[in-house]
Structure formats: structure tokens, C-alpha cells
Design an enzyme around this catalytic site. Structure first.
Site: not given
Ligand code: GCW
Length: 689
Positions: A305, A309, A342, A376, A381, A409, A554
Site C-alpha cells: 500500500k 492514507e 494496490r 478494490k 471503499d 467493515e 460526508w
Molecule cells: O477500507 C479502508 C479502511 C482502512 C484500510 C484502507 C485500505 C487497511 O478504512 O482501515 O486500511 O481502506 O484499504 O487500505
């Protein structure tokens, strides 16, 4: 159910009650002639001992040669080593078989009713044994069996977001991590049983640690970030621990991978740069890779990653993601390793949907062959529903993998029942039109090395592995779907329910229906089921955000305002191939379930059935609560059909889910009313209490 300190999940192997089926099974499987060479075959023999012991209600006899004075037997071995296998399977069949494929076939041999399990490799035979036991657990006949199976995808990984040395799991809802890094290289029995679960559904790769491998350097970050120490795993002193775990998974046909930190040359090394075009950096990674492979000869590779973030990456040196990834690709290439890079990269929350495409599409063809871009399923997300990522079908010259979230999540975490298999089917079956009509996402992931699926895991130290017993279905379903994305959700569900809760037809039907109703219910009360997203609480002040409703937080993601709701994401629609781009861009043609993802519409915009947008949102939120109530009530009716421990566990969570669904409903409809000012046609909003 064997008495262990944790649940057997779908490997219950409950005794066959039906005398006719039991006798047919006993004839063919009481006596087992199984090869002993190779670690996977050792695992296969252990599984046969456990599985057949349970199913037949008595221990099987494991022979080192074809048993003589018996009516039948099970043979597990290579064609070249067993005459009974040669009688059932031609050499050409084995030659044509995928290296992980297998054949399970019944054959009459020397007057005996036999079943053979064979393959080109020991791993294939292990998968064949799991298939046979799965078939018996579902009480399927063993006469006239002719199964030839091959995986549709090469790479079928589970990604753990476990934080080493801290025992926590990011987005984990099943207790602490099962991996005890302090205790390693000493092994726990639990590692073997976890490897059994994964191998039984065809998983062939595991990433041991969280992609957040260091504390992100951003102020006010989530307290969980203190737990992020994964970069340490590349330190030489920790590699024997990795090797110990890898030895358990290897025996089950599973390769081990690590999430690495892009600044590892600085953090775990003594360099002052991690610039991908720096020779010292290249040398550092090459030597580090050599060191890793000295400990783990079949190491799978690195998951990264980067520039995401708060995690470091090539952007720190004004390099692009291909330059960044290829550095690690070159280091792993001599060892046959792979980089999973990623694509979850976004600079800001301003229309996040377009950013991954804008970043990676221009780099198509620039990644080395041993680099897989891990994407993803959707552009935001892991929301309860998203359109597919526009990167699927946009990088024909690049190996891609689809990242799915097994852990819940955004779909109720450890409390709500939410079956993700139908969600994943929707993603995998979506036609990208990349090569014209009939180019579904699953085809872009299939049958080529370096392509496949990665599932963010949901297991933890909880005795039931997954926090919620019904969440086991997501781990099971992920594996089965990764093996064969063409499997339909109903088949996977039926398999799981029968292996986990038995074959009572009422239980099979009730639990299957509850699972299939669960995702639509969650969509109804957490999103209004018209494509809205990010309606959840997202402040970093609690470990488990993303659980409670907080639509006001948001608005940029859902576009609620006085004049309407939804977001004009026409720019994102343009990133797709025609006719998908036109379909998403058109209010008339855009599917209702994604309408407000792509369009900002007036509250009183009329949908096809004449219902207004705001009324449909009200209706769905109320509907969602009633669906949960119905699931709870149907589960309650099974109290004398499912063992007390599991029944009570699930029943309690349905009570909690119902209360929480009401909280979501009430928060959402009040939020919509505050903006729309249009009351519910059925007088439920505004609420008079
Ligand atoms: O889904 C979000 C989550 C984070 C996660 C991030 C990611 C591992 O809130 O907890 O970090 O994305 O996929 O990198």
C-alpha cells in the site's frame, strides 16, 4: 461436532444418519489406499482420517496398498502409482489437467466399488479430497461420480490486516489476531486448523500482515494506527517467525506473502532514501529478497500500500507507481516472487471515484510481468454497493487482481448478518465491454498467471473464528468464488449451510434464505438502496468507526442538499467502455441501484414506477428494518434444529441488528426529511415521537 476450543466451521463432518447413504459411503470409503509422499498428501490423509471418521461414524482404515477382501475402497494417488487410478483415468486427462486441478471418479475395479481421487500434483489431490468430503457432507451420492475440476483463477489470496506484535486486526471483528508473533517461531494448533479451512476452499496464498505497515504521518489519525508495526517483519530476526508460519501453510498448498513498507530501506535498513531509481535502494531490496527466500524458499511475494492514507511510496521521490512497483518486482523476479501493488490511491476526498483510473490507466503496460495491480471491487471503499472499478477492463497490458472485503467493515461488522457472495457475484459478473460485449470482470481475472482475487480476511481469535457464526459463510464463499467465479451464489450457499448446519431441509432452506436476504436488507437501511454511500460514522476517535449512521459527515459522497440528492459522477461514467459509460451517464438507463451514485436528482424525481426518489428512500429504509425482523424471526424458529450455542449466539446478534437497523433507519429518514422537507406518503416521516 468435535470438542475443540474453537469451532470447526464448515468442517463439521457430522455423522451420516441415513442408513442407505451411510452404507454406500462405508462401502467405498471405510478403506482408504492413499499415497504418503509429499506434505500435502500427509494433510490429505489427516483430513480423510478426521472427515471420514466423523461422516462414517467410525475410523477409516488407511492402507499402504490396495486392500483385498473388501467390497470397495477409496484410492488417493497418482495415476502412474495406482492401477485402480489407471483404470479410471486416462493419461491424456492428467496431462491436460491444470496443476491445481483434480479428478474424482467412481470406478468398478476387480469387482470392487471404488472412488479414485487423482491429479497431476499433490496439491491437486488435496483439493480433490476436500471436494469428496464436501460432497459427502452434503450427502451427495458416490456412485457414478465423475468430477473434473480446475481453478478458474490462478491467484486466490487472503489478505490479513493483522498488526504483528500488537495482536490487533484492523477492521477485524472477531477478536485479536490468531498470529502470536511473540511466541513464533513456536507454532499453534490454530495455524494448522486455519490452513485447513483455507485449503478446503482452494485458497492458495496468504498475506500475513496489515497493508498499513507503519503509523501514517497524518495528524489526528485513528488510535488504531499506533498498532501498525508490520514493517518490522522484514527485519532479519523476524524472518524465522515468518518461515515457521509459512511451513504450516505450505503443507496446505498455500504460499505466504508479506505486506511491506515502501520505506523499508530506511525503516528496516540503514539507507536514508527509498527512491526506486536509486541503485543502493535497488541493491537493498534485492539483498532483502535473497534473505527472505533463504528463510522461505517458496515465498509468494510482497503486497504494497503505497502513497495511500499516509503510507510512504514512490511519490515521495516524484516517481510513478510503475517505477515504484517495478523496483520490488526486479528484486523478487529471480525467486519467482510477485508484487501485489494496490491501486487504492487517492489524494483527496473530492470525487475519489475517478482517481485510481487517472493514476493507473496511463501506466498500463509499464508494470513488470511479476507485478499485479490489486484493485478494490469499487472506486470508493468497500461500500455496501458500488459500481465496479473503472480500472477493470482499462489495463489490458497489466496483470490485475480484484480485492474484495470478506470482513464486514461497512456491512455491520461483527453484529449484522450480511452475506457478501451476491455482492461479489454482481462485481465479477459485470460486463466491462473491454473486448466488446461479454467481457465480465471475472474473465479479466481468469486463467492467467498473476491474475485473480484477494480477499481481506475476517478471522480472529474468537472461538467461532469470524465473530459472527454466519460470517463464516463469507470466508467460505470467497474461497469458492475465487476458485470458480462462475459458481452461482445459491450453490455456494447450499454447500456452506449443509456442511455447517447439516442437511435438515428446513434448516438448509431457512438459513439459505436468511443469508440471501441479508445483503439487500443492509443495503436498504444503510444506503436507501439507490446507490448512496458513505452514510456512516467516520470519525477516527473510535476504534470501530464505519458502524453507526452519520449521513451529515460526508455530504460530498452522497450529495444531499436542499434541491436533491446523489452525486453527478459523469466523469467517472466516462472512464468505462461503451455502452456502459452511456448507460451510467443516462438517468433513464442507469440502474436504480446505482442511480444516486452517478446522478444528483431532485427529491421529487420520479423513478420508473412513479415513486419519487425521497419516497423510495423512505420506503427502503423502513423495508430494511422489516427484513431484519423477518430474518430474526425465521432464525428463532430454528431453535430446536441448530445447537444451542450457535443458535443463541446468532439470535442475540439478530436482536442487536434489529435495534441497530432501526437506528440507521431513523437517522437516515430524518436526514432525508431535513433536506427534502417532503413528508413520507405513509405518515412515518417526520416521526411524531
Ligand atoms: O477500507 C479502508 C479502511 C482502512 C484500510 C484502507 C485500505 C487497511 O478504512 O482501515 O486500511 O481502506 O484499504 O487500505
Amino acid at each position: 461436532m468435535r470438542v475443540t476450543d474453537y469451532d470447526d466451521c464448515w468442517l463439521q463432518y457430522d455423522a451420516v444418519e441415513d442408513p442407505a447413504i451411510r452404507s454406500s459411503y462405508r462401502t467405498r470409503c471405510t478403506h482408504v489406499f492413499a499415497s504418503t509422499e509429499g506434505p500435502e498428501l500427509g494433510v490429505a490423509r489427516d483430513e480423510l482420517r478426521t472427515g471420514l471418521g466423523g461422516l462414517l461414524g467410525r475410523d477409516p482404515h488407511l492402507w499402504m496398498h490396495p486392500p483385498r477382501s473388501v467390497d470397495g475402497f477409496l484410492a488417493v494417488g497418482r495415476r502412474e502409482r495406482m492401477a485402480v487410478v489407471r483404470a479410471a483415468v486416462d493419461a491424456e486427462e492428467i496431462d491436460a489437467l491444470h496443476e491445481e486441478g483434480y479428478i474424482v471418479r467412481s470406478v468398478e475395479w476387480e469387482g470392487k466399488d471404488c472412488i479414485v481421487v487423482t491429479a497431476a500434483t499433490d496439491k491437486g489431490m488435496l483439493y480433490g479430497v476436500y471436494h469428496l468430503l464436501r460432497r459427502m457432507a452434503a450427502r451427495r451420492p458416490l456412485a457414478d461420480v465423475d468430477i473434473v475440476e480446475e481453478p478458474k483463477t490462478e491467484e486466490r489470496l487472503v489478505n490479513h490486516w493483522d498488526n504483528p506484535f500488537r495482536a490487533s486486526v484492523e477492521r477485524g471483528y472477531a477478536g485479536t489476531s490468531i498470529f502470536d508473533w511473540e511466541q513464533l517461531p513456536d507454532l499453534r494448533e490454530r495455524y494448522r486448523d486455519y490452513a485447513r479451512l483455507l485449503a478446503s476452499v482452494g485458497i492458495n496464498g496468504i498475506v500475513l500482515n496489515n497493508v498499513n505497515t507503519q503509523k501514517p504521518d497524518r495528524p489526528g489519525a485513528n488510535p488504531a494506527v499506533a498498532e501498525m508495526e508490520g514493517w518490522q517483519l522484514l527485519r532479519e530476526r523476524n524472518l524465522p517467525k515468518v518461515a515457521a508460519i509459512a511451513s504450516v501453510f505450505r503443507r496446505h498448498g498455500i504460499r505466504t506473502y508479506l505486506s511491506v513498507n515502501y520505506a523499508a530501506p530506511i525503516l528496516a535498513g540503514d539507507l536514508d532514501t527509498a527512491d526506486p531509481l536509486d541503485d543502493d535502494v535497488a541493491r537493498w531490496w534485492a539483498e532483502k529478497a535473497d534473505e527472505v527466500y533463504d528463510h522461505v524458499s517458496d515465498f509468494g511475494g510482497f503486497l504494497v500500500k503505497a502513497d495511500s492514507e499516509g503510507q510512504p511510496g514512490p511519490y515521495d521521490y516524484d516517481r510513478n507507481h510503475a517505477e515504484g512497483a517495478n523496483l520490488l518486482g526486479r528484486a523478487l523476479e529471480p525467486h519467482g516472487g510477485r508484487v501485489y501493488w494496490r491501486a487504492f490511491v487517492y489524494a483527496s476526498h473530492k470525487d475519489r471515484s475517478v482517481q485510481a483510473y487517472d493514476t493507473f490507466e496511463p501506466l498500463d503496460g509499464e508494470f513488470l510481468d511479476n507485478v499485479t495491480v490489486q484493485i478494490k471491487n469499487g472506486p470508493i471503499d468497500f461500500q455496501p454497493r458500488e459500481p465496479i472499478s473503472s480500472l477493470f477492463g482499462s489495463m489490458p497490458e497489466t496483470s490485475v487482481a480484484c480485492e474484495l472485503q470478506i470482513t464486514q467493515e461497512y456491512t455491520g461488522q461483527g453484529v449484522h448478518a450480511c452475506y457478501h457472495v451476491p455482492l461479489w457475484k454482481e462485481t465479477l459478473d459485470t460486463d466491462t465491454y473491454a473486448d466488446g460485449e461479454g467481457t465480465p470482470v471475472k474473465d479479466l481475472l481468469s486463467r492467467r498467471e498473476g491474475r485473480g482475487l484477494a480477499g481481506v480476511g475476517n478471522v480472529g481469535e474468537d472461538p467461532n473464528w469470524t465473530g459472527h457464526y454466519l460470517a463464516q459463510s463469507n470466508l467460505y464463499g470467497y474461497g469458492r468464488l475465487a476458485w470458480n467465479p462462475d459458481l452461482d451464489a445459491e450453490t455456494i450457499t447450499d454447500e456452506w449451510v449443509r456442511q455447517t448446519f447439516g442437511n435438515d431441509p428446513d434448516v438448509v432452506e431457512a438459513v439459505s434464505d436468511i443469508l440471501h436476504d441479508s445483503w439487500p436488507a443492509v443495503l436498504d437501511y444503510t444506503t436507501g438502496h439507490l446507490g448512496l454511500m458513505h452514510m456512516m460514522y467516520n470519525q477516527d476517535d473510535v476504534l470501530e468507526n464505519h458502524y453507526n449512521p452519520s449521513p451529515g459527515e460526508w455530504p460530498g459522497y452522497h450529495g444531499a442538499s436542499e434541491d436533491g440528492i446523489g452525486v453527478d459522477r459523469s466523469e467517472y461514467a466516462e472512464q468505462f467502455h461503451s455502452p456502459l459509460s452511456e448507460r451510467y451517464a443516462s438517468v433513464e438507463d442507469c440502474p436504480d441501484e446505482l442511480l444516486l451514485f452517478f446522478h444528483h436528482l431532485p427529491w421529487d424525481h420520479e423513478l420508473d414506477d412513479g415513486t419519487t426518489v425521497v419516497q423510495r428512500l423512505y420506503d427502503n429504509c423502513f423495508e430494511g428494518v422489516e427484513e431484519v425482523r423477518s430474518m430474526r424471526d425465521r432464525w428463532a424458529e430454528l431453535d430446536d434444529r441448530v445447537d444451542t450455542a450457535r443458535h443463541r449466539h446468532v439470535a442475540e446478534r439478530f436482536d442487536e441488528q434489529l435495534a441497530h437497523a432501526k437506528h440507521w433507519r431513523d437517522t437516515m429518514v430524518a436526514y432525508f426529511y431535513d433536506h427534502a422537507g417532503i413528508p413520507d406518503a405513509h405518515g412515518r416521516v417526520p416521526r411524531d415521537d
